[in-house]
Design a protein around this motif. Sequence first.
Motif, PDB file in Angstrom:
ATOM      1  N   ALA A 226      37.792  50.054  25.593  1.00  0.00           N
ATOM      2  CA  ALA A 226      38.507  51.368  25.752  1.00  0.00           C
ATOM      3  C   ALA A 226      38.246  52.417  24.787  1.00  0.00           C
ATOM      4  O   ALA A 226      37.909  52.168  23.807  1.00  0.00           O
ATOM      5  CB  ALA A 226      40.049  50.713  25.758  1.00  0.00           C
ATOM      6  N   ARG A 227      38.557  53.460  25.493  1.00  0.00           N
ATOM      7  CA  ARG A 227      38.558  54.536  24.606  1.00  0.00           C
ATOM      8  C   ARG A 227      39.387  54.761  23.592  1.00  0.00           C
ATOM      9  O   ARG A 227      39.184  55.458  22.612  1.00  0.00           O
ATOM     10  CB  ARG A 227      38.399  55.986  25.778  1.00  0.00           C
ATOM     11  N   VAL A 228      40.613  54.506  24.021  1.00  0.00           N
ATOM     12  CA  VAL A 228      41.753  54.668  23.120  1.00  0.00           C
ATOM     13  C   VAL A 228      42.355  53.168  22.807  1.00  0.00           C
ATOM     14  O   VAL A 228      42.663  52.697  23.968  1.00  0.00           O
ATOM     15  CB  VAL A 228      42.666  55.566  23.911  1.00  0.00           C
ATOM     16  N   HIS A 229      42.789  52.741  21.579  1.00  0.00           N
ATOM     17  CA  HIS A 229      43.412  51.950  21.225  1.00  0.00           C
ATOM     18  C   HIS A 229      44.904  52.131  20.792  1.00  0.00           C
ATOM     19  O   HIS A 229      44.667  52.971  19.573  1.00  0.00           O
ATOM     20  CB  HIS A 229      42.718  50.986  20.211  1.00  0.00           C
ATOM     21  N   ILE A 230      45.911  51.685  21.392  1.00  0.00           N
ATOM     22  CA  ILE A 230      47.253  51.989  20.561  1.00  0.00           C
ATOM     23  C   ILE A 230      47.768  50.431  20.256  1.00  0.00           C
ATOM     24  O   ILE A 230      47.971  49.614  20.850  1.00  0.00           O
ATOM     25  CB  ILE A 230      48.110  52.437  21.660  1.00  0.00           C
ATOM     26  N   ALA A 231      47.979  50.583  18.940  1.00  0.00           N
ATOM     27  CA  ALA A 231      48.575  49.259  18.469  1.00  0.00           C
ATOM     28  C   ALA A 231      50.016  49.592  17.861  1.00  0.00           C
ATOM     29  O   ALA A 231      50.388  50.402  17.195  1.00  0.00           O
ATOM     30  CB  ALA A 231      47.919  48.893  17.206  1.00  0.00           C
ATOM     31  N   CYS A 232      51.035  48.503  18.669  1.00  0.00           N
ATOM     32  CA  CYS A 232      52.319  49.154  18.484  1.00  0.00           C
ATOM     33  C   CYS A 232      52.891  48.015  17.458  1.00  0.00           C
ATOM     34  O   CYS A 232      52.689  46.785  17.764  1.00  0.00           O
ATOM     35  CB  CYS A 232      53.183  48.947  19.681  1.00  0.00           C
ATOM     36  N   MET A 233      53.619  48.242  16.395  1.00  0.00           N
ATOM     37  CA  MET A 233      53.962  47.431  15.471  1.00  0.00           C
ATOM     38  C   MET A 233      55.572  47.605  14.828  1.00  0.00           C
ATOM     39  O   MET A 233      55.809  48.768  14.738  1.00  0.00           O
ATOM     40  CB  MET A 233      53.180  47.062  14.136  1.00  0.00           C
ATOM     41  N   GLY A 234      56.331  46.499  14.872  1.00  0.00           N
ATOM     42  CA  GLY A 234      57.479  46.634  14.067  1.00  0.00           C
ATOM     43  C   GLY A 234      57.220  47.100  12.488  1.00  0.00           C
ATOM     44  O   GLY A 234      56.191  46.628  12.134  1.00  0.00           O
ATOM     45  N   LEU A 235      57.947  47.629  11.922  1.00  0.00           N
ATOM     46  CA  LEU A 235      57.694  48.087  10.656  1.00  0.00           C
ATOM     47  C   LEU A 235      57.871  46.623   9.487  1.00  0.00           C
ATOM     48  O   LEU A 235      57.274  46.784   8.400  1.00  0.00           O
ATOM     49  CB  LEU A 235      58.788  49.121   9.851  1.00  0.00           C
ATOM     50  N   GLU A 236      58.405  45.623   9.893  1.00  0.00           N
ATOM     51  CA  GLU A 236      58.315  44.626   9.190  1.00  0.00           C
ATOM     52  C   GLU A 236      56.848  43.816   9.376  1.00  0.00           C
ATOM     53  O   GLU A 236      56.846  42.829   8.500  1.00  0.00           O
ATOM     54  CB  GLU A 236      59.607  43.565   9.488  1.00  0.00           C
ATOM     55  N   LYS A 237      55.957  44.174   9.819  1.00  0.00           N
ATOM     56  CA  LYS A 237      54.741  43.613  10.026  1.00  0.00           C
ATOM     57  C   LYS A 237      53.828  43.725   8.579  1.00  0.00           C
ATOM     58  O   LYS A 237      52.731  43.091   8.569  1.00  0.00           O
ATOM     59  CB  LYS A 237      53.810  43.911  11.165  1.00  0.00           C
ATOM     60  N   LEU A 238      54.207  44.563   7.848  1.00  0.00           N
ATOM     61  CA  LEU A 238      53.495  44.753   6.482  1.00  0.00           C
ATOM     62  C   LEU A 238      53.444  43.758   5.605  1.00  0.00           C
ATOM     63  O   LEU A 238      54.081  42.961   5.321  1.00  0.00           O
ATOM     64  CB  LEU A 238      54.102  46.009   5.888  1.00  0.00           C
ATOM     65  N   ILE A 239      52.071  43.538   5.163  1.00  0.00           N
ATOM     66  CA  ILE A 239      51.691  42.834   3.979  1.00  0.00           C
ATOM     67  C   ILE A 239      50.976  43.551   2.946  1.00  0.00           C
ATOM     68  O   ILE A 239      50.322  44.446   3.277  1.00  0.00           O
ATOM     69  CB  ILE A 239      50.981  41.379   4.347  1.00  0.00           C
ATOM     70  N   PRO A 240      51.079  43.194   1.678  1.00  0.00           N
ATOM     71  CA  PRO A 240      50.426  44.149   0.555  1.00  0.00           C
ATOM     72  C   PRO A 240      48.920  44.044   0.740  1.00  0.00           C
ATOM     73  O   PRO A 240      48.238  44.959   0.546  1.00  0.00           O
ATOM     74  CB  PRO A 240      50.971  43.676  -0.552  1.00  0.00           C
ATOM     75  N   ARG A 241      48.398  42.637   0.666  1.00  0.00           N
ATOM     76  CA  ARG A 241      46.952  42.595   0.348  1.00  0.00           C
ATOM     77  C   ARG A 241      46.113  42.108   1.426  1.00  0.00           C
ATOM     78  O   ARG A 241      46.627  41.107   1.969  1.00  0.00           O
ATOM     79  CB  ARG A 241      46.906  41.870  -0.790  1.00  0.00           C
ATOM     80  N   THR A 242      44.850  41.906   1.444  1.00  0.00           N
ATOM     81  CA  THR A 242      44.046  41.395   2.210  1.00  0.00           C
ATOM     82  C   THR A 242      44.128  39.800   1.945  1.00  0.00           C
ATOM     83  O   THR A 242      44.087  38.916   2.828  1.00  0.00           O
ATOM     84  CB  THR A 242      42.598  41.790   2.019  1.00  0.00           C
ATOM     85  N   ALA A 243      44.137  39.399   0.713  1.00  0.00           N
ATOM     86  CA  ALA A 243      44.435  38.127   0.193  1.00  0.00           C
ATOM     87  C   ALA A 243      45.675  37.455   0.707  1.00  0.00           C
ATOM     88  O   ALA A 243      45.697  36.228   1.024  1.00  0.00           O
ATOM     89  CB  ALA A 243      44.505  37.981  -1.396  1.00  0.00           C
ATOM     90  N   ASP A 244      46.555  38.170   1.057  1.00  0.00           N
ATOM     91  CA  ASP A 244      47.984  37.655   1.633  1.00  0.00           C
ATOM     92  C   ASP A 244      47.570  36.917   3.085  1.00  0.00           C
ATOM     93  O   ASP A 244      48.065  36.171   3.609  1.00  0.00           O
ATOM     94  CB  ASP A 244      49.037  38.774   1.840  1.00  0.00           C
ATOM     95  N   LEU A 245      46.638  37.838   3.750  1.00  0.00           N
ATOM     96  CA  LEU A 245      46.122  36.955   5.034  1.00  0.00           C
ATOM     97  C   LEU A 245      45.695  35.583   4.915  1.00  0.00           C
ATOM     98  O   LEU A 245      45.813  34.733   5.935  1.00  0.00           O
ATOM     99  CB  LEU A 245      45.273  37.868   5.713  1.00  0.00           C
ATOM    100  N   GLY A 246      45.123  35.253   3.786  1.00  0.00           N
ATOM    101  CA  GLY A 246      44.876  33.626   3.522  1.00  0.00           C
ATOM    102  C   GLY A 246      46.032  32.917   3.936  1.00  0.00           C
ATOM    103  O   GLY A 246      45.787  31.832   4.556  1.00  0.00           O
ATOM    104  N   VAL A 247      46.965  33.271   3.399  1.00  0.00           N
ATOM    105  CA  VAL A 247      48.304  32.517   3.284  1.00  0.00           C
ATOM    106  C   VAL A 247      48.717  32.310   4.844  1.00  0.00           C
ATOM    107  O   VAL A 247      49.061  31.398   5.344  1.00  0.00           O
ATOM    108  CB  VAL A 247      49.478  33.052   2.341  1.00  0.00           C
ATOM    109  N   PHE A 248      48.946  33.790   5.522  1.00  0.00           N
ATOM    110  CA  PHE A 248      49.623  33.721   6.680  1.00  0.00           C
ATOM    111  C   PHE A 248      48.687  33.282   7.823  1.00  0.00           C
ATOM    112  O   PHE A 248      49.149  32.367   8.677  1.00  0.00           O
ATOM    113  CB  PHE A 248      49.906  35.143   6.969  1.00  0.00           C
TER     114      PHE A 248
END
Lengths: 456, 263, 187
Positions: A226-248
Amino acid sequence: MSHPLRAAAFTSDAERTTWHDETLWFVRQKRDKAVYGIPEFQQLRQLASDIKEHTLSRLDEYLEQFEQNARANGVQVHWAADAEEHNRIVLDLIRKAGATSLVKSKSMLTEECHLNPYLVNNGIAVVDTDLGERIVQLREEAPSHLVLPAIHLKKEDVGETFHQHLGTPKGEKDPQALTEAARLHLREKFLIGEVAITGVNFAVAETGAVVVCTNEGNADLGVNLARVHIACMGLEKLIPRTADLGVFTRLLARSATGQPVTTYTSHFARPAAGREMHIVIVDNGRTRQLGRPDFRASLKCIRCGACMNTCPVYRRSGGHSYDFTVPGPIGAILSPNIDMRQHSSLPFASTLCGSCTDVCPVKIDIHAQLYKWRQIIAQEGELPAAKKLGMKLLSSVLARPGIYRLGGKIAREGLRFLPHGLTHAQALNPWAKARELPEAPKQSFRDWYAQQAVKQ
Amino acid sequence: MKVGLFIPCYIDQFYPQVGIATYQLLEKLGVKADFPRQQTCCGQPMANTGCEQDAKPVYRHFVDTFRGYDYVVAPSGSCVYHVRKHYDVVEQTAQVQHVRQATYDLFDFITSVLGVTELPGRFPHQVGLHLSCHGQRGLHQANESEMTPVREGQLSRLLRTVDGLTLTELNRNDECCGFGGTFCITEEAVSARMGQDRVQDHVLNGTEVLTGGDMSCLMHLEGIVRRRQLPMRVMHAAEIFNAALQQPSKPVSTFVPGAVAAL
Amino acid sequence: MSSRESILAAVRRNRPEPAPLPPVADFGGAATVEQFTHWLHFIGGQVIRLAAGQPLTDAVRQLYPEAVRVASDLIPATVPVDQHTPTAVLEAVDVAVLRGELGVAENGAVWVPEANMLHRALPMISQHLALVLDHRSIVATMHQAYAAVQHTGNYGVFIAGPSKTADIEQSLVIGAHGARSLVVLLR
């Protein structure tokens, strides 16, 4: 209509209820097997819970950090206070792109905001590309599960829907053939390549990247064509670090379906050359929930659906019985924050067995929150009058031993001497629809105990 | 050691045999329990319905009734869980705190306080154990299948020590029965269906005697068993042990009277 | 006040008590080819170990004898692909043979950063996908994988097996929208 009525309608088809229950129980068992295989699973749950708790305690800072990094990556960041503003922002972006159609991968947030009908009313063709979502979209139904949107349907139902909309042969019900038909149908839509909307599983503050997890590859296919990507997120989706992705990422798919990881774990940080990427950050009641100490833990939810698969009530009442975007136990604690009156029966759609809390990968105390919502709903006067009065009466009896003893005796004697047809009249006594009442004994325990005392 | 017996309201009126078995079982284990007559209920029915405020006088009455005992023992994990977990909404006086800590489920008391690990006796039947959620997930009296595949718990361990008794291997070891207090009325359809499914699991796997540590779940399941006229008896585990354990030839309790204060 | 300001203000107003950010432990685990192979098979993929000195081209030809349109920067390609390749050309690719950066033993996932994709859509739009992976670049867990990747870049994907769905009656079907099959060629 309340949950009990919708649930009763669902269970009235006993065979389908059995199927629904067993199918979801099978998913729960797959989850168990995956969990037992990871010795540190309980530590991971604690870590995930702690990371989320920390993030919520500094959410403003992480939101700003995320925004700053996303902007530096060439992403445009938008903020929406509520569903209406979210929908307006998305429509504006679509119009600015000169698009009339879009493909959308799974996003519970856009369901929550009722984005699809809004866009359709404004002349935009919306195609959900997750197979399950496409099925329910064609049927003009809501998803009935976070992860398995069409789990309320049998393959015959899907076959009929595809026959009507995609021209598959009448009576075709083989999942392989139906999936192939959907693949061909949706490829055409992907190839149009105007706008792609995705949800967001995780938003990483330190990089400004959003992470999207799918099994089908529909998010990546949509976005990357697509030409345009729109990502919609609730504000609670935040995590601090890339390393946290390992856990989740270790927790999410195992909890959801028992897979070791989703097929695609995709990290979007910067649009490809000549393309656009937008992120819409949505509140829609989340900051209000953040301000409720008893309920803010619900914002830790990563939408795995494990609490639905394990919930003995959900499995036997179906996702639509909750009449809320997020069904099941987690929906029952999120929904009163949105509209307490409308959803007042949901926190009562539970035996408080606690299994939801035990499977939750981020350790949300779901059943404790259900209990607390009940207290608030009662205080706010949203209990049915009979229930309210009954409990007041009960309390006045139970705080007075004399009256209590008399009442108990009357109940027991009544059961002994009244005709079975009266004590078990189904119109008067819901218990008796499927169950016998206890056989009343001649003597209560306290009477027996008193006799013992006399004997000695 | 002063042990107060809490016999929940519905057991008192409808299942006196469970109260009697509890009393006699404790007696066989060397504990002479006392039943304070003014007791009523733990208040859970109101609180689970959202009327915690209405339940407060009942909580205070419970504490007043039992404050003078070293232990409060009840044949119902659900009530115990309620006292321990939810009596946090009244003022935490020393008495309230004491009663919350001192209230035990019967089998937790037998295992953890009396130190009893086996109950000799004979009960030659196939027994299906229904694990009650509040005992298992609330009081952690048994392993949760959400956490571990190991099916172990206080009650199953005790039952396995009874001669001639075999335990049913269920397809779903610890699914909720669907009683849920007022849930069983307000969500009658789902509640009944859950109970029917639990009973069916026991039927399929050969249970002759359906048991558990919580009479409220068993009342619900028994209602279904009797409605369907199934060849299955429903007994509280206290009844099984009390029937199996005739006068013990040797003391089975490692409990030393007088050591209470140290606990 | 803009929505941005009002949202941030509401967050600040409702901020919970501070809670510490825990360090993420490395839980160890087996970083073996056996584990990686086991899990990739479990999720519907295939692992093929290249014999020493076996040319990649031969292995690909053996695996996909019917494939006419092959996109790759590792072997001679029949379809040249770069980031400007039109969708219609991409859509016709039979097999993409791309380099995987690292493999994850606990789940069979392979890290594929944008730089290895030729075009961002290629790994998904191609009918079949082969990822070439050095057996020494297998790590045990996702913790170690993210530690090794460090920065996930502009775009990057952990790909774990072929595209799949179970949305119809929980029946597993391989080949939903993305690649219909996934082979990891280990060398």
